[in-house]
Design a protein around this motif. Structure first.
Motif, PDB file in Angstrom:
ATOM      1  N   GLU A   1       0.822  -1.213   0.000  1.00  0.00           N
ATOM      2  CA  GLU A   1       0.000   0.000   0.000  1.00  0.00           C
ATOM      3  C   GLU A   1       0.852   1.257   0.000  1.00  0.00           C
ATOM      4  N   ILE A   2       1.987   1.204   0.670  1.00  0.00           N
ATOM      5  CA  ILE A   2       2.871   2.368   0.673  1.00  0.00           C
ATOM      6  C   ILE A   2       3.491   2.551  -0.714  1.00  0.00           C
ATOM      7  N   VAL A   3       3.776   1.457  -1.403  1.00  0.00           N
ATOM      8  CA  VAL A   3       4.275   1.559  -2.775  1.00  0.00           C
ATOM      9  C   VAL A   3       3.201   2.160  -3.678  1.00  0.00           C
ATOM     10  N   GLU A   4       1.962   1.762  -3.491  1.00  0.00           N
ATOM     11  CA  GLU A   4       0.869   2.348  -4.281  1.00  0.00           C
ATOM     12  C   GLU A   4       0.777   3.848  -4.037  1.00  0.00           C
ATOM     13  N   ALA A   5       0.880   4.243  -2.777  1.00  0.00           N
ATOM     14  CA  ALA A   5       0.841   5.669  -2.450  1.00  0.00           C
ATOM     15  C   ALA A   5       2.008   6.392  -3.116  1.00  0.00           C
ATOM     16  N   PHE A   6       3.190   5.785  -3.066  1.00  0.00           N
ATOM     17  CA  PHE A   6       4.368   6.369  -3.715  1.00  0.00           C
ATOM     18  C   PHE A   6       4.136   6.514  -5.221  1.00  0.00           C
ATOM     19  N   GLU A   7       3.573   5.489  -5.838  1.00  0.00           N
ATOM     20  CA  GLU A   7       3.341   5.528  -7.285  1.00  0.00           C
ATOM     21  C   GLU A   7       2.408   6.686  -7.658  1.00  0.00           C
ATOM     22  N   ASN A   8       1.441   6.954  -6.784  1.00  0.00           N
ATOM     23  CA  ASN A   8       0.498   8.048  -7.045  1.00  0.00           C
ATOM     24  C   ASN A   8       1.170   9.415  -7.043  1.00  0.00           C
ATOM     25  N   ILE A   9       2.222   9.566  -6.237  1.00  0.00           N
ATOM     26  CA  ILE A   9       2.833  10.900  -6.074  1.00  0.00           C
ATOM     27  C   ILE A   9       4.315  10.896  -6.447  1.00  0.00           C
ATOM     28  N   GLN A  10       4.767   9.898  -7.195  1.00  0.00           N
ATOM     29  CA  GLN A  10       6.196   9.823  -7.502  1.00  0.00           C
ATOM     30  C   GLN A  10       6.685  11.065  -8.241  1.00  0.00           C
TER      31      GLN A  10
END
Length: 343
Positions: free
Chosen positions: A322-331
């Motif tokens: 989930e943290i990777v998903e969040a990162f992908e959203n705001i990379q």
């Protein structure tokens, strides 16, 4: 943890006795003074050579204003004009209720003001507020000092510390948005203070290992891994001496666990999945991103795109999915921050 120390200064024996009983019951270590001169003799230096040392170190003073000889106003003035470091938190407890006296006491350095007769629950609440103030004052000074020490000792720059801090708060906000929760302001506050200190344990790692211009040997890597344990140990010892552990809880989590992995193959404890504190899971990804995109003595900087691909490849193994998903959203915001705060 050492008990916090309170000096009770009042010329009425009955008041001192009542306060002493209450405060001991609440876990404080108590000192007593019957007048202003006794307060000065106990805590203020009497010789110029003593300016760096107080006779008794107290955390708080409960101070009456109407005392024989030197009154509470003069005590406040002398403390304000004499202390060259953090002064005790002073609660005036007085029968004087006029506004001018209250304002005068606060202007002379009192931190709080209560009138007699006092309510027990109110005094307890005000002391708890004083404890929070005391703890946060120490914590902020400690964080600034260790951040600067880490910056000077480590091969990593101050900009790395600043970037990881900004990345962590940014990522935490997006994570809360992703899981459908309002951002936890207290968590964000603690994370903001914890992230810059993730590598404080490197202060105890030999310089030749930190600055080695090539791969570490197996033995050197084992020594390097100990920076998580060393940092956590430093925090534990300091928090035990100064305040309850709760004020350093998030920092301790980040320092000890930011090299744990989602699949349990990290260090130092081999925690897995949600056994790893959320704060450490967030800082782990942010630290990895910045390490990949930064030049080090042993490697060149890689591109933002390379770092993103590496992090996506670690989804569910190295990092919380989930943290990777969040990162992908705001990379894209990571890239902007990386470009703004260059080394």
């Amino acid at each position: 943890m050492a008990n916090l120390k309170i000096l009770v200064a009042d010329d009425e024996d009955s008041v001192r006795y009542s306060l002493k009983r209450l405060l001991k019951k609440w876990g404080y270590e108590i000192y007593e003074a019957q007048d202003g001169q006794e307060v000065i003799n106990m805590i203020l230096p009497s010789e110029p050579v003593q300016l760096m040392e107080k006779k008794i170190h107290v955390n708080f003073i409960i101070l009456d204003l109407k005392m024989p000889g030197i009154d509470g106003f003069e005590v406040l003035e002398k403390i304000s004009n004499t202390f060259i470091e953090r002064k005790p938190y002073i609660i005036v407890l007085s029968g004087i209720e006029d506004k001018d006296s209250i304002v005068k006491a606060l202007e002379l350095g009192a931190d709080d003001y209560m009138t007699k007769p006092f309510e027990i629950h109110e005094l307890k609440a005000r002391l708890k507020a004083a404890e929070r103030h005391h703890a946060l004052e120490i914590k902020d000074s400690f964080i600034l000092m260790l951040s600067k020490m880490t910056e000077f000792k480590s091969f990593e720059t101050g900009k790395h510390i600043e970037r990881v801090q900004k990345f962590a708060v940014l990522l935490a906000k997006e994570y809360f948005h992703l899981i459908g929760k309002e951002p936890d302001i207290s968590f964000l506050y603690e994370l903001h203070h914890a992230a810059p200190l993730h590598d404080i344990g490197k202060l105890l790692i030999p310089e030749q290992i930190l600055s080695k211009p090539g791969p570490l040997s197996a033995n050197e890597f084992e020594i390097m891994k100990m920076h998580t344990v060393y940092g956590a140990r430093m925090l534990s010892e300091i928090s035990e001496e100064t305040m309850s552990f709760e004020y350093f809880k998030t920092i301790h989590e980040v320092v000890l666990h930011h090299h744990e992995r989602w699949d349990g193959k990290g260090y130092p404890e081999g925690l897995k999945e949600e056994q790893i504190p959320l704060s450490a899971r967030i800082v782990s990804l942010c630290d990895t991103y910045d390490a990949i995109t930064s030049k080090r003595v042993y490697k060149d900087a890689q591109s933002h795109e390379f770092a993103v691909n590496e992090i996506l490849a670690g989804k569910g193994t190295q990092f919380d999915p989930e943290i990777v998903e969040a990162f992908e959203n705001i990379q894209h915001l990571f890239k902007q921050l990386r470009e703004k705060f260059t080394d």
